[in-house]
Design a protein around this motif. Sequence first.
Motif, PDB file in Angstrom:
ATOM      1  N   ARG A 116       0.850  -1.194   0.000  1.00 28.31           N
ATOM      2  CA  ARG A 116       0.000   0.000   0.000  1.00 28.31           C
ATOM      3  C   ARG A 116       0.883   1.240   0.000  1.00 28.31           C
ATOM      4  N   VAL A 117       0.523   2.181  -0.868  1.00 24.27           N
ATOM      5  CA  VAL A 117       1.254   3.440  -0.997  1.00 24.27           C
ATOM      6  C   VAL A 117       0.257   4.587  -1.087  1.00 24.27           C
ATOM      7  N   GLU A 118       0.748   5.797  -0.884  1.00 24.39           N
ATOM      8  CA  GLU A 118      -0.084   6.982  -1.051  1.00 24.39           C
ATOM      9  C   GLU A 118      -0.538   7.082  -2.510  1.00 24.39           C
ATOM     10  N   LYS A 119      -1.767   7.550  -2.708  1.00 28.81           N
ATOM     11  CA  LYS A 119      -2.294   7.665  -4.073  1.00 28.81           C
ATOM     12  C   LYS A 119      -1.535   8.681  -4.914  1.00 28.81           C
ATOM     13  N   HIS A 120      -0.777   9.558  -4.282  1.00 26.46           N
ATOM     14  CA  HIS A 120       0.014  10.534  -5.022  1.00 26.46           C
ATOM     15  C   HIS A 120       1.458  10.074  -5.238  1.00 26.46           C
ATOM     16  N   ALA A 121       1.767   8.825  -4.919  1.00 22.18           N
ATOM     17  CA  ALA A 121       3.119   8.296  -5.118  1.00 22.18           C
ATOM     18  C   ALA A 121       3.504   8.371  -6.598  1.00 22.18           C
ATOM     19  N   LEU A 122       4.778   8.561  -6.845  1.00 19.25           N
ATOM     20  CA  LEU A 122       5.263   8.705  -8.214  1.00 19.25           C
ATOM     21  C   LEU A 122       4.875   7.515  -9.087  1.00 19.25           C
ATOM     22  N   ARG A 123       4.995   6.313  -8.576  1.00 19.63           N
ATOM     23  CA  ARG A 123       4.636   5.123  -9.358  1.00 19.63           C
ATOM     24  C   ARG A 123       3.156   5.151  -9.731  1.00 19.63           C
ATOM     25  N   VAL A 124       2.308   5.546  -8.793  1.00 16.36           N
ATOM     26  CA  VAL A 124       0.871   5.621  -9.054  1.00 16.36           C
ATOM     27  C   VAL A 124       0.589   6.710 -10.096  1.00 16.36           C
ATOM     28  N   ASN A 125       1.279   7.850  -9.983  1.00 15.31           N
ATOM     29  CA  ASN A 125       1.121   8.901 -10.990  1.00 15.31           C
ATOM     30  C   ASN A 125       1.556   8.423 -12.366  1.00 15.31           C
ATOM     31  N   ALA A 126       2.629   7.649 -12.435  1.00 15.30           N
ATOM     32  CA  ALA A 126       3.114   7.156 -13.734  1.00 15.30           C
ATOM     33  C   ALA A 126       2.085   6.229 -14.375  1.00 15.30           C
ATOM     34  N   TYR A 127       1.638   5.195 -13.645  1.00 15.82           N
ATOM     35  CA  TYR A 127       0.692   4.283 -14.299  1.00 15.82           C
ATOM     36  C   TYR A 127      -0.697   4.894 -14.416  1.00 15.82           C
ATOM     37  N   GLY A 128      -1.016   5.858 -13.560  1.00 10.49           N
ATOM     38  CA  GLY A 128      -2.280   6.576 -13.705  1.00 10.49           C
ATOM     39  C   GLY A 128      -2.299   7.422 -14.973  1.00 10.49           C
ATOM     40  N   THR A 129      -1.170   7.999 -15.328  1.00 12.75           N
ATOM     41  CA  THR A 129      -1.093   8.795 -16.547  1.00 12.75           C
ATOM     42  C   THR A 129      -1.053   7.897 -17.779  1.00 12.75           C
ATOM     43  N   VAL A 130      -0.548   6.695 -17.636  1.00 15.27           N
ATOM     44  CA  VAL A 130      -0.670   5.708 -18.722  1.00 15.27           C
ATOM     45  C   VAL A 130      -2.151   5.392 -18.939  1.00 15.27           C
ATOM     46  N   ASP A 131      -2.904   5.249 -17.864  1.00 16.49           N
ATOM     47  CA  ASP A 131      -4.345   5.014 -17.968  1.00 16.49           C
ATOM     48  C   ASP A 131      -5.037   6.198 -18.634  1.00 16.49           C
TER      49      ASP A 131
END
Length: 190
Positions: free
Chosen positions: A24-39
């Motif tokens: 579990r990580v913060e929703k603003h984590a860099l990895r989440v931002n990266a795959y979220g922007t892929v989405d």
Amino acid sequence: MVVLNKIYTKTGDAGTTALGNGTRVEKHALRVNAYGTVDETNATVGLARQHATGDMDAQLAAIQNDLFDLGADLCRPDMEKDAQAEYQPLRMSEAQVARLEAEIDVMNDALEPLRSFILPGGSALAAQLHLCRTVSRRAERMTVELAGQEAINASALQYLNRLSDWFFVAGRIANDDGRADILWVPGANR
């Protein structure tokens, strides 16, 4: 196979989300931002497909599937641990990068060389493809930043780099093989 019986889980109500390995990580984590922007890129491709037909639509459909693969790749850290895992997580491949390169080469062969920068626009499809290009570039920048902090699959980053080039060339194809491109005129409104 994925089975989703319930869409909301409430597990993210406190501002965290689970990565592909369960961490579990913060929703603003860099990895989440990266795959979220892929989405987000994938969503823009869906819009572009509303204007695409034939080969272009088929290629965009393949890209949408690749982008889900890419999201699955980026949401799964611990590449070193995965090498020994019984179940190998989905990772982007050199073949996916090579396919984009081959498609770019075929499309580019139909185009005259650029003698000016072009502005996003022209046909509805070209405008959408330029939006895809800019969002995929943002995903690439975030993924490069992630790669500076954590190990990622090199093919994932290569795919994103080629993808924005694919969208650029496809945008020119959508503008009557470049004949309807809107050229930038430096200082035109001074």
